[in-house]
Write a protein that holds these residues in place. Structure first.
Motif, PDB file in Angstrom:
ATOM      1  N   ASP A 370       0.847  -1.192   0.000  1.00 52.00           N
ATOM      2  CA  ASP A 370       0.000   0.000   0.000  1.00 52.00           C
ATOM      3  C   ASP A 370       0.884   1.245   0.000  1.00 52.00           C
ATOM      4  OD1 ASP A 370      -2.273  -1.589   0.202  1.00 52.00           O
ATOM      5  OD2 ASP A 370      -2.248  -1.543   2.394  1.00 52.00           O
ATOM      6  N   VAL A 371       0.388   2.297  -0.636  1.00 51.62           N
ATOM      7  CA  VAL A 371       1.076   3.586  -0.670  1.00 51.62           C
ATOM      8  C   VAL A 371       0.073   4.671  -0.305  1.00 51.62           C
ATOM      9  CG1 VAL A 371       2.296   5.271  -2.087  1.00 51.62           C
ATOM     10  CG2 VAL A 371       2.753   2.838  -2.390  1.00 51.62           C
ATOM     11  N   VAL A 372       0.494   5.630   0.518  1.00 50.68           N
ATOM     12  CA  VAL A 372      -0.374   6.718   0.964  1.00 50.68           C
ATOM     13  C   VAL A 372       0.334   8.047   0.738  1.00 50.68           C
ATOM     14  CG1 VAL A 372      -1.418   7.833   2.987  1.00 50.68           C
ATOM     15  CG2 VAL A 372      -1.657   5.367   2.661  1.00 50.68           C
ATOM     16  N   LEU A 373      -0.416   9.006   0.221  1.00 52.69           N
ATOM     17  CA  LEU A 373       0.048  10.382   0.105  1.00 52.69           C
ATOM     18  C   LEU A 373      -0.941  11.264   0.863  1.00 52.69           C
ATOM     19  CD1 LEU A 373       1.987  12.506  -1.056  1.00 52.69           C
ATOM     20  CD2 LEU A 373       0.479  12.639  -3.069  1.00 52.69           C
ATOM     21  N   SER A 374      -0.447  11.944   1.912  1.00 54.45           N
ATOM     22  CA  SER A 374      -1.289  12.815   2.738  1.00 54.45           C
ATOM     23  C   SER A 374      -0.769  14.237   2.663  1.00 54.45           C
ATOM     24  CB  SER A 374      -1.293  12.350   4.201  1.00 54.45           C
ATOM     25  OG  SER A 374      -1.762  11.025   4.327  1.00 54.45           O
ATOM     26  N   ALA A 375      -1.698  15.187   2.621  1.00 53.74           N
ATOM     27  CA  ALA A 375      -1.327  16.600   2.584  1.00 53.74           C
ATOM     28  C   ALA A 375      -2.254  17.380   3.514  1.00 53.74           C
ATOM     29  CB  ALA A 375      -1.409  17.153   1.167  1.00 53.74           C
ATOM     30  N   ASP A 376      -1.663  18.205   4.388  1.00 51.55           N
ATOM     31  CA  ASP A 376      -2.415  19.018   5.342  1.00 51.55           C
ATOM     32  C   ASP A 376      -2.030  20.479   5.178  1.00 51.55           C
ATOM     33  OD1 ASP A 376      -3.120  16.538   6.231  1.00 51.55           O
ATOM     34  OD2 ASP A 376      -2.442  16.818   8.295  1.00 51.55           O
ATOM     35  N   TYR A 377      -3.007  21.346   5.410  1.00 55.21           N
ATOM     36  CA  TYR A 377      -2.743  22.784   5.484  1.00 55.21           C
ATOM     37  C   TYR A 377      -3.361  23.326   6.763  1.00 55.21           C
ATOM     38  CZ  TYR A 377      -3.231  27.806   4.860  1.00 55.21           C
ATOM     39  OH  TYR A 377      -3.192  29.164   5.070  1.00 55.21           O
ATOM     40  N   GLN A 378      -2.595  24.159   7.494  1.00 52.31           N
ATOM     41  CA  GLN A 378      -3.095  24.739   8.742  1.00 52.31           C
ATOM     42  C   GLN A 378      -2.740  26.213   8.803  1.00 52.31           C
ATOM     43  OE1 GLN A 378      -1.722  22.809  12.336  1.00 52.31           O
ATOM     44  NE2 GLN A 378      -3.496  23.514  13.488  1.00 52.31           N
ATOM     45  N   ARG A 394       0.599  32.046  11.341  1.00 48.81           N
ATOM     46  CA  ARG A 394       1.438  30.928  10.902  1.00 48.81           C
ATOM     47  C   ARG A 394       0.701  30.101   9.860  1.00 48.81           C
ATOM     48  NH1 ARG A 394       4.638  27.433  15.239  1.00 48.81           N
ATOM     49  NH2 ARG A 394       5.862  29.357  15.073  1.00 48.81           N
ATOM     50  N   ASN A 395       1.385  29.829   8.752  1.00 50.60           N
ATOM     51  CA  ASN A 395       0.899  28.919   7.720  1.00 50.60           C
ATOM     52  C   ASN A 395       1.800  27.690   7.708  1.00 50.60           C
ATOM     53  OD1 ASN A 395      -1.247  30.476   5.857  1.00 50.60           O
ATOM     54  ND2 ASN A 395       0.324  31.924   6.544  1.00 50.60           N
ATOM     55  N   THR A 396       1.188  26.507   7.791  1.00 47.38           N
ATOM     56  CA  THR A 396       1.949  25.259   7.833  1.00 47.38           C
ATOM     57  C   THR A 396       1.413  24.298   6.778  1.00 47.38           C
ATOM     58  OG1 THR A 396       2.254  25.518  10.223  1.00 47.38           O
ATOM     59  CG2 THR A 396       2.744  23.362   9.278  1.00 47.38           C
ATOM     60  N   ILE A 397       2.315  23.734   6.005  1.00 46.81           N
ATOM     61  CA  ILE A 397       1.958  22.723   5.002  1.00 46.81           C
ATOM     62  C   ILE A 397       2.719  21.446   5.325  1.00 46.81           C
ATOM     63  CG2 ILE A 397       1.960  22.106   2.564  1.00 46.81           C
ATOM     64  CD1 ILE A 397       1.900  25.094   1.906  1.00 46.81           C
ATOM     65  N   LEU A 398       1.982  20.379   5.559  1.00 49.47           N
ATOM     66  CA  LEU A 398       2.574  19.072   5.845  1.00 49.47           C
ATOM     67  C   LEU A 398       2.255  18.120   4.700  1.00 49.47           C
ATOM     68  CD1 LEU A 398       1.468  18.668   9.585  1.00 49.47           C
ATOM     69  CD2 LEU A 398       3.689  19.437   8.767  1.00 49.47           C
ATOM     70  N   THR A 399       3.275  17.419   4.225  1.00 47.72           N
ATOM     71  CA  THR A 399       3.088  16.415   3.170  1.00 47.72           C
ATOM     72  C   THR A 399       3.809  15.143   3.586  1.00 47.72           C
ATOM     73  OG1 THR A 399       3.063  18.176   1.501  1.00 47.72           O
ATOM     74  CG2 THR A 399       3.292  15.914   0.721  1.00 47.72           C
ATOM     75  N   ALA A 400       3.079  14.031   3.581  1.00 49.71           N
ATOM     76  CA  ALA A 400       3.660  12.752   4.003  1.00 49.71           C
ATOM     77  C   ALA A 400       3.482  11.721   2.899  1.00 49.71           C
ATOM     78  CB  ALA A 400       3.001  12.257   5.291  1.00 49.71           C
ATOM     79  N   LEU A 401       4.569  11.082   2.533  1.00 49.44           N
ATOM     80  CA  LEU A 401       4.547   9.963   1.602  1.00 49.44           C
ATOM     81  C   LEU A 401       4.885   8.709   2.398  1.00 49.44           C
ATOM     82  CD1 LEU A 401       4.317   8.840  -1.285  1.00 49.44           C
ATOM     83  CD2 LEU A 401       6.773   9.306  -1.557  1.00 49.44           C
ATOM     84  N   ALA A 402       3.954   7.757   2.443  1.00 47.07           N
ATOM     85  CA  ALA A 402       4.127   6.569   3.279  1.00 47.07           C
ATOM     86  C   ALA A 402       3.878   5.317   2.457  1.00 47.07           C
ATOM     87  CB  ALA A 402       3.181   6.611   4.472  1.00 47.07           C
ATOM     88  N   THR A 403       4.547   4.236   2.826  1.00 51.68           N
ATOM     89  CA  THR A 403       4.361   2.954   2.154  1.00 51.68           C
ATOM     90  C   THR A 403       4.364   1.844   3.190  1.00 51.68           C
ATOM     91  OG1 THR A 403       5.188   1.502   0.395  1.00 51.68           O
ATOM     92  CG2 THR A 403       6.825   2.601   1.758  1.00 51.68           C
ATOM     93  N   GLN A 404       3.682   0.751   2.874  1.00 50.38           N
ATOM     94  CA  GLN A 404       3.577  -0.375   3.797  1.00 50.38           C
ATOM     95  C   GLN A 404       3.605  -1.689   3.024  1.00 50.38           C
ATOM     96  OE1 GLN A 404      -0.066  -0.530   6.079  1.00 50.38           O
ATOM     97  NE2 GLN A 404       0.699  -2.104   7.455  1.00 50.38           N
ATOM     98  N   LEU A 405       4.430  -2.600   3.492  1.00 54.72           N
ATOM     99  CA  LEU A 405       4.460  -3.971   3.005  1.00 54.72           C
ATOM    100  C   LEU A 405       3.959  -4.857   4.141  1.00 54.72           C
ATOM    101  CD1 LEU A 405       7.963  -3.998   1.267  1.00 54.72           C
ATOM    102  CD2 LEU A 405       5.729  -3.947   0.134  1.00 54.72           C
ATOM    103  N   HIS A 406       2.823  -5.523   3.923  1.00 52.85           N
ATOM    104  CA  HIS A 406       2.217  -6.304   4.995  1.00 52.85           C
ATOM    105  C   HIS A 406       2.027  -7.752   4.539  1.00 52.85           C
ATOM    106  CE1 HIS A 406      -1.608  -5.522   2.810  1.00 52.85           C
ATOM    107  NE2 HIS A 406      -1.127  -4.308   2.684  1.00 52.85           N
TER     108      HIS A 406
END
Length: 689
Positions: A370-378, A394-406
């Motif tokens: 599985d692969v996940v791409l998450s993006a947040d703005y605050q 304050r402006n914050t941008i978070l971007t996470a690229l995650a992968t899982q082998l199960h």
């Protein structure tokens, strides 16, 4: 100090006896199991199933997410949560291993947690999946969250062991997840009402109401309301080393009101949506430090917290979507009648707004990948009526690229988090823009064919941004600060098993050894003017620790069931800055040894619960000497619950005794805690079909 050492010796004996009882219960079933007839099948309730083929037995253990999590996970939920002598979330999390609760005394004192010595600001608090923010000081007061509407509490070290989450979920050193009570109409009912009334010491009056409705087959609603009032008065003992004084704490009064409205729904395409409206208001005194024979304080604080949040989740084939949004509006008023300015009494007003949106996308590339791409703005905005205030945004941008082998026996997760932060101010300088990349790797492995035993390990690099108070608080003056950088290493295991027709019916253990570092720790230091302080980055902190959590269930007879749990934490958290005068000293308020013990016995409609908490010796300053020594403390609590039915309505009665032995202690030096106190509760449940 001899008295304290004797107390510690007594506590060690208590832990040894409790552990010996559990070990005896484990050893005897294991021995008797080895002697039993090999043709006898084992079928523990909800734990194991045995399929017999000639003389070969195959046992399947039903494991929970606590056993399979790649990061250490502790859970309190359901009846276990309700049985604790706890009024708020802060009271409940005391029983987790690796946690130090900072409590400034009484029912109205500030209550925050510090997980594995990383600092309070490194623990993110999530309410129904969305983070509870506080850009002003980064601290969430857990005393404001009543257990009346909480269904489950989860504490993850590192991060939640699921890659399908918001980018915020990857962005902290530890995470505390609070789950509110969710409507359940599987019994055919259409309305459920739970009314409760609590009262007791400190003049406590605490009525609450929970009303859940089935609007349609696909839409549910939930309304939760609570009012709490307490004068907060309790006796305490104060000493200056020569004279002892018994005084009454009179500045911990509190009045709170909370109202929550939730809507849950399922759309025709099986997608789920949630909407929550939350309102909280309080008026409280501020307990001060008891020094120089000053026993009363007149400072007061008023808080108002409002937020609206929503989430939407959909799965279509191999693609899943999770979207969340939140708007929060917080107001705080502080009054200090002891200080008079040219405009009158000192009064400060703070107004903070928070806008947050998040989108997480999950793609199942294969059955095992599985692969996940998450993006947040605050967006955070803080206004205050302080002199020469900066009015930061304050402006914050978070971007996470995650992968899982199960796979069946192996689970590997990895993610890379990008953090972009931009501050703006109306006056004065602002913190420079930040751009950080932080990785995490987590592994969970089942080395044997049985699911009872699993190994886990993780590495996580993360940081925490300076808060608005760190950077722009007028009394401190602006200072360019670096974020606090932390690195976490963890190696542990979990084991669970069950037995049939044995005194011990279930046993589980999880243990983790860890090593953490905190670089560029943010601290306040005095400048050439003692009335003006500055925030600076100081040194390096190294933390070596061990967490052990043991749970067991006992079947004493067909009518008597007993459950018990014991936790132990060893933490050596030292100042590792080579040039520091406190080099290799334990950092403030971190005990080397701490732990807890819980036991609950059920007989027919009665339930008796006992809990014990121990926190070892600590120091209230960086330098470990006799002048900064803080003695150990421990408390015993007990509760009796009775459940019955009146005209098919469930009624529960509760009586609690806290600090049973009336111990004099303080979690934070000069902030004395209450002695023995009592609480009583009445709960009424009604279901309409």
């Amino acid at each position: 100090m001899r008295r304290n050492k004797n107390a510690f010796a007594g506590v060690k004996h208590v832990f040894f006896i409790h552990f010996a009882i559990i070990w005896f219960g484990v050893s005897m079933p294991l021995f008797s199991q080895a002697q039993r007839d090999s043709t006898k099948a084992i079928q523990p309730d909800s734990l194991a199933e045995v399929n017999q083929l000639k003389e070969v037995q195959i046992r399947k253990i039903k494991t929970s997410k606590r056993q399979t999590s790649s990061t250490p996970l502790q859970i309190l939920s359901g009846n276990d949560l309700q049985k604790l002598n706890s009024l708020s979330v802060a009271d409940a999390v005391r029983f987790f291993s690796g946690v130090q609760l900072k409590d400034y005394g009484g029912i109205g004192g500030l209550k925050t947690i510090n997980v594995r010595s990383l600092g309070t600001n490194h623990t993110a608090v999530f309410y129904d999946g969305v983070q509870v923010g506080n850009a002003q000081n980064g601290q969430v007061d857990l005393g404001k969250f009543s257990l009346d509407n909480i269904e489950e509490i989860e504490l993850y070290n590192g991060q939640k062991s699921s890659i399908f989450q918001s980018a915020k979920g990857f962005a902290s050193g530890s995470s505390l997840y609070l789950k509110s009570r969710q409507p359940d109409f599987s019994d055919g009912s259409t309305h459920k009402i739970k009314a409760s009334l609590k009262g007791g010491s400190f003049g406590l009056i605490d009525p609450s109401l929970l009303w859940q409705s089935k609007i349609s087959n696909s839409v549910y609603s939930s309304l939760s309301a609570e009012y709490k009032n307490a004068n907060g008065r309790y006796k305490f003992r104060a000493t200056n080393g020569v004279y002892d004084t018994t005084a009454v704490r009179r500045d911990g009064d509190v009045e709170t009101m909370r109202l929550e409205l939730g809507l849950n729904g399922v759309l025709p395409d099986s997608s789920k949506w949630k909407v929550k409206l939350y309102g909280y208001k309080d008026n409280q005194g501020l307990p001060g430090a008891i020094v120089n024979n000053v026993f009363g304080f007149s400072q007061r604080m008023w808080n108002r917290n409002l937020f609206a949040q929503s989430s939407y989740e959909k799965t279509s084939g191999k693609y899943s979507l999770l979207a969340m949004a939140k708007y929060a509006n917080d107001y705080q008023r502080y009054l200090n009648p002891d200080i008079v300015t040219v405009d009158g009494l000192q009064e400060n007003n703070y107004h903070m707004q928070d806008v947050y949106v998040s989108v997480a996308n999950k793609l199942a590339i294969t059955k095992y990948w599985d692969v996940v791409l998450s993006a947040d703005y605050q967006w955070n905005d803080l206004k205050a009526d302080l002199y020469r205030f900066s009015y930061p945004v304050r402006n914050t941008i978070l971007t996470a690229l995650a992968t899982q082998l199960h796979f069946e026996k192996l689970d590997i997760q990895a993610n890379l988090l990008s953090t972009l932060k931009y501050d703006k101010t109306q006056s004065g300088p602002s913190d420079p823009d930040r751009n950080e990349l932080t990785p995490t790797v987590m592994v969970s492995w089942q080395p044997f064919n049985q699911k009872e035993f699993r190994l886990r390990s993780f590495y996580k690099s993360i940081f925490r941004m300076p808060t608005f108070n760190d950077l722009y608080y007028t009394s401190y003056g602006f200072t360019i600060l670096k974020p606090e950088y932390t690195k976490q290493y963890d190696l542990g295991f979990t084991y669970i098993t069950g037995y049939e027709n044995k005194l011990l019916s279930q046993f589980s253990i999880q243990a983790d050894a860890y090593y953490n570092t905190v670089k560029d720790k943010i601290a306040a230091v005095p400048s050439n003017n003692q009335a003006r302080w500055s925030m600076v980055n100081l040194g390096l902190v190294e933390i070596r620790g061990l967490d052990v959590n043991i749970q067991s269930a006992w079947r004493l007879s067909t009518l008597i069931n007993l459950t018990s749990g014991i936790t132990y934490t060893y933490q050596l958290a030292v100042d590792a800055g080579g040039m520091s005068p406190s080099y290799k000293d334990q950092i403030p308020y971190i005990p080397v040894h701490s732990g807890s013990f819980l036991a609950a016995a059920d007989y027919r409609n009665f339930s008796l619960n006992y809990s014990f908490i121990y926190t070892g010796e600590r120091y209230n300053q960086s330098t470990n000497n006799v002048y900064n020594y803080v003695r150990p403390w421990y408390t015993h609590d007990a509760a009796l619950h009775y459940r019955t039915s009146i005209h098919k309505r469930e009624v529960s009665l509760t009586a609690e005794v806290n600090n049973l032995l009336n111990q004099d202690y303080a979690i934070i030096e000069n902030f004395p805690m209450p002695g023995r106190y009592y609480r009583f509760g009445l709960t009424y449940n009604y279901s309409l079909k």
